[in-house]
Write a protein that holds these residues in place. Structure first.
Motif, PDB file in Angstrom:
ATOM      1  N   LEU A 116       9.642 -47.085 -48.644  1.00  0.00           N
ATOM      2  CA  LEU A 116      10.593 -46.170 -48.028  1.00  0.00           C
ATOM      3  C   LEU A 116       9.862 -44.928 -47.532  1.00  0.00           C
ATOM      4  O   LEU A 116       9.016 -44.368 -48.239  1.00  0.00           O
ATOM      5  CB  LEU A 116      11.669 -45.776 -49.037  1.00  0.00           C
ATOM      6  CG  LEU A 116      12.975 -45.230 -48.438  1.00  0.00           C
ATOM      7  CD1 LEU A 116      13.738 -46.358 -47.752  1.00  0.00           C
ATOM      8  CD2 LEU A 116      13.835 -44.614 -49.528  1.00  0.00           C
TER       9      LEU A 116
ATOM     10  N   ARG B   1      11.400 -47.833 -43.120  1.00  0.00           N
ATOM     11  CA  ARG B   1      10.441 -48.575 -43.921  1.00  0.00           C
ATOM     12  C   ARG B   1       9.068 -48.494 -43.258  1.00  0.00           C
ATOM     13  O   ARG B   1       8.952 -48.525 -42.037  1.00  0.00           O
ATOM     14  CB  ARG B   1      10.852 -50.042 -44.054  1.00  0.00           C
ATOM     15  CG  ARG B   1      12.155 -50.262 -44.802  1.00  0.00           C
ATOM     16  CD  ARG B   1      11.998 -50.092 -46.280  1.00  0.00           C
ATOM     17  NE  ARG B   1      13.269 -50.323 -46.987  1.00  0.00           N
ATOM     18  CZ  ARG B   1      13.421 -50.134 -48.288  1.00  0.00           C
ATOM     19  NH1 ARG B   1      12.399 -49.723 -49.027  1.00  0.00           N
ATOM     20  NH2 ARG B   1      14.579 -50.348 -48.874  1.00  0.00           N
TER      21      ARG B   1
ATOM     22  N   VAL C  78      16.574 -47.469 -41.943  1.00  0.00           N
ATOM     23  CA  VAL C  78      17.343 -47.833 -43.133  1.00  0.00           C
ATOM     24  C   VAL C  78      18.743 -47.249 -43.022  1.00  0.00           C
ATOM     25  O   VAL C  78      18.933 -46.026 -43.052  1.00  0.00           O
ATOM     26  CB  VAL C  78      16.650 -47.336 -44.414  1.00  0.00           C
ATOM     27  CG1 VAL C  78      17.500 -47.645 -45.651  1.00  0.00           C
ATOM     28  CG2 VAL C  78      15.266 -47.982 -44.550  1.00  0.00           C
TER      29      VAL C  78
ATOM     30  N   GLY D 130      22.938 -47.126 -44.269  1.00  0.00           N
ATOM     31  CA  GLY D 130      23.775 -47.242 -45.450  1.00  0.00           C
ATOM     32  C   GLY D 130      23.337 -46.431 -46.644  1.00  0.00           C
ATOM     33  O   GLY D 130      23.867 -46.625 -47.749  1.00  0.00           O
ATOM     34  N   ALA D 131      22.400 -45.509 -46.460  1.00  0.00           N
ATOM     35  CA  ALA D 131      21.966 -44.661 -47.576  1.00  0.00           C
ATOM     36  C   ALA D 131      22.998 -43.572 -47.844  1.00  0.00           C
ATOM     37  O   ALA D 131      23.770 -43.188 -46.953  1.00  0.00           O
ATOM     38  CB  ALA D 131      20.617 -44.033 -47.271  1.00  0.00           C
ATOM     39  N   SER D 132      23.008 -43.073 -49.062  1.00  0.00           N
ATOM     40  CA  SER D 132      23.795 -41.890 -49.411  1.00  0.00           C
ATOM     41  C   SER D 132      22.852 -40.702 -49.444  1.00  0.00           C
ATOM     42  O   SER D 132      21.901 -40.684 -50.232  1.00  0.00           O
ATOM     43  CB  SER D 132      24.469 -42.077 -50.778  1.00  0.00           C
ATOM     44  OG  SER D 132      25.116 -40.886 -51.181  1.00  0.00           O
TER      45      SER D 132
ATOM     46  N   VAL E 167      19.197 -45.260 -52.042  1.00  0.00           N
ATOM     47  CA  VAL E 167      19.053 -46.499 -51.284  1.00  0.00           C
ATOM     48  C   VAL E 167      18.976 -47.646 -52.285  1.00  0.00           C
ATOM     49  O   VAL E 167      18.093 -47.653 -53.155  1.00  0.00           O
ATOM     50  CB  VAL E 167      17.795 -46.488 -50.390  1.00  0.00           C
ATOM     51  CG1 VAL E 167      17.621 -47.836 -49.676  1.00  0.00           C
ATOM     52  CG2 VAL E 167      17.853 -45.356 -49.381  1.00  0.00           C
ATOM     53  N   ASN E 168      19.886 -48.586 -52.194  1.00  0.00           N
ATOM     54  CA  ASN E 168      19.906 -49.751 -53.096  1.00  0.00           C
ATOM     55  C   ASN E 168      19.846 -49.325 -54.557  1.00  0.00           C
ATOM     56  O   ASN E 168      19.054 -49.854 -55.353  1.00  0.00           O
ATOM     57  CB  ASN E 168      18.754 -50.698 -52.765  1.00  0.00           C
ATOM     58  CG  ASN E 168      18.873 -51.303 -51.376  1.00  0.00           C
ATOM     59  OD1 ASN E 168      19.971 -51.459 -50.853  1.00  0.00           O
ATOM     60  ND2 ASN E 168      17.741 -51.614 -50.767  1.00  0.00           N
ATOM     61  N   ASP E 169      20.677 -48.346 -54.907  1.00  0.00           N
ATOM     62  CA  ASP E 169      20.824 -47.850 -56.281  1.00  0.00           C
ATOM     63  C   ASP E 169      19.594 -47.112 -56.812  1.00  0.00           C
ATOM     64  O   ASP E 169      19.525 -46.794 -58.001  1.00  0.00           O
ATOM     65  CB  ASP E 169      21.176 -48.993 -57.252  1.00  0.00           C
ATOM     66  CG  ASP E 169      22.518 -49.629 -56.931  1.00  0.00           C
ATOM     67  OD1 ASP E 169      23.438 -48.886 -56.519  1.00  0.00           O
ATOM     68  OD2 ASP E 169      22.647 -50.853 -57.086  1.00  0.00           O
ATOM     69  N   THR E 170      18.627 -46.819 -55.952  1.00  0.00           N
ATOM     70  CA  THR E 170      17.464 -46.030 -56.349  1.00  0.00           C
ATOM     71  C   THR E 170      17.577 -44.650 -55.717  1.00  0.00           C
ATOM     72  O   THR E 170      17.858 -44.533 -54.517  1.00  0.00           O
ATOM     73  CB  THR E 170      16.151 -46.696 -55.908  1.00  0.00           C
ATOM     74  OG1 THR E 170      16.059 -47.985 -56.513  1.00  0.00           O
ATOM     75  CG2 THR E 170      14.946 -45.854 -56.324  1.00  0.00           C
ATOM     76  N   THR E 171      17.365 -43.615 -56.523  1.00  0.00           N
ATOM     77  CA  THR E 171      17.497 -42.236 -56.051  1.00  0.00           C
ATOM     78  C   THR E 171      16.120 -41.625 -55.800  1.00  0.00           C
ATOM     79  O   THR E 171      15.224 -41.705 -56.641  1.00  0.00           O
ATOM     80  CB  THR E 171      18.255 -41.375 -57.073  1.00  0.00           C
ATOM     81  OG1 THR E 171      19.560 -41.923 -57.275  1.00  0.00           O
ATOM     82  CG2 THR E 171      18.387 -39.939 -56.580  1.00  0.00           C
TER      83      THR E 171
END
Length: 244
Positions: free
Chosen positions: A13, A32, A45, A47-49, A89-93
């Motif tokens: 990332l 990426r 990327v 859909g990130a928060s 991103v994908n549950d990783t902060t």
């Protein structure tokens, strides 16, 4: 967008985040990485928060306006404030923090001509007063006829020039300025980690441009959890002039 070329490795990332004291929305870009010898196309990327908060209690939830590009809606950068970035991103902060330095005004842009390889070259010169007794770091961005020029990196620190009047030449390696071109120069007052990141990119490029045969190196980052890139809170002042 910074053209970041990393050592050969699985895709990682890459986050590029900026907060300025300008009126325009601030932007975070998420992508990426690709291998050094791969095509210079970076998958964005979605859909990130993404949130940015400051030390005064303001929190802004950024909106994705195009794939991998997230912008603020309420945040207003202010010198002296500290800003905290959170990207999920994908549950990783991934997180980072940056304090915006105090403003140093950009006085003017002038030009300097020289002969190089049997042809005349014109470079812009940024003129400004460095404050005495304060460690300052600067980064510059050029726009030529409205197009951002990103192949050369311009960074400066006042280690040998504290308190002096600075005339910093933006020495371009990969493009020429011509009389009559419209040139915009942005001067950013940045933190040391921002300066270090871009200075390491400059050194790894060998000539000030990214697309060279120099050995690639992964620049240091202030972003946590294994992400690459940078998060920078900085002042932004610009001048637009016709090249003469």
């Amino acid at each position: 967008m910074v053209t970041l070329q990393l050592n050969n490795a699985p895709p990682q990332l890459v986050i590029e985040g900026n907060v300025t004291d300008g009126l325009q929305p601030d932007t975070v870009k998420i992508m990426r990485s690709v291998n050094f010898y791969a095509d210079n196309t970076f998958p964005m990327v979605s859909g990130a928060s993404v949130t940015i908060s400051d030390n005064t209690g303001v929190t802004d939830h950024l909106t994705e306006t195009s794939p991998g590009v997230y912008i603020t809606s309420t945040l207003q950068g202010k010198p002296g404030n500290t800003y905290n970035l959170s990207v999920v991103v994908n549950d990783t902060t991934y997180s980072a923090s940056s304090t915006m330095p105090l403003l140093v005004p950009l006085d003017s842009i002038t030009f300097r001509s020289s002969n190089r390889f049997n042809r005349s070259q014109i470079n812009a010169v940024a003129n400004f007063q460095d404050p005495p007794g304060v460690k300052n770091y600067y980064r510059f961005q050029e726009y030529i006829n409205g197009t951002p020029f990103t192949k050369d990196i311009f960074v400066f620190d006042d280690r040998l020039s504290d308190g002096k009047y600075i005339q910093y030449e933006l020495d371009m390696d990969s493009i020429y300025l011509y009389v009559g071109d419209q040139l915009k120069v942005d001067m950013y007052c940045v933190e040391k980690n921002d300066y270090d990141y871009f200075f390491q990119l400059l050194r790894s490029s060998g000539t000030g441009t990214f697309n060279t045969n120099a050995s690639p190196a992964n620049p240091s980052t202030n972003i946590s959890n294994g992400a690459y890139g940078y998060f920078s809170a900085h002042t932004d002042r610009s001048k637009t002039v016709a090249v003469y």
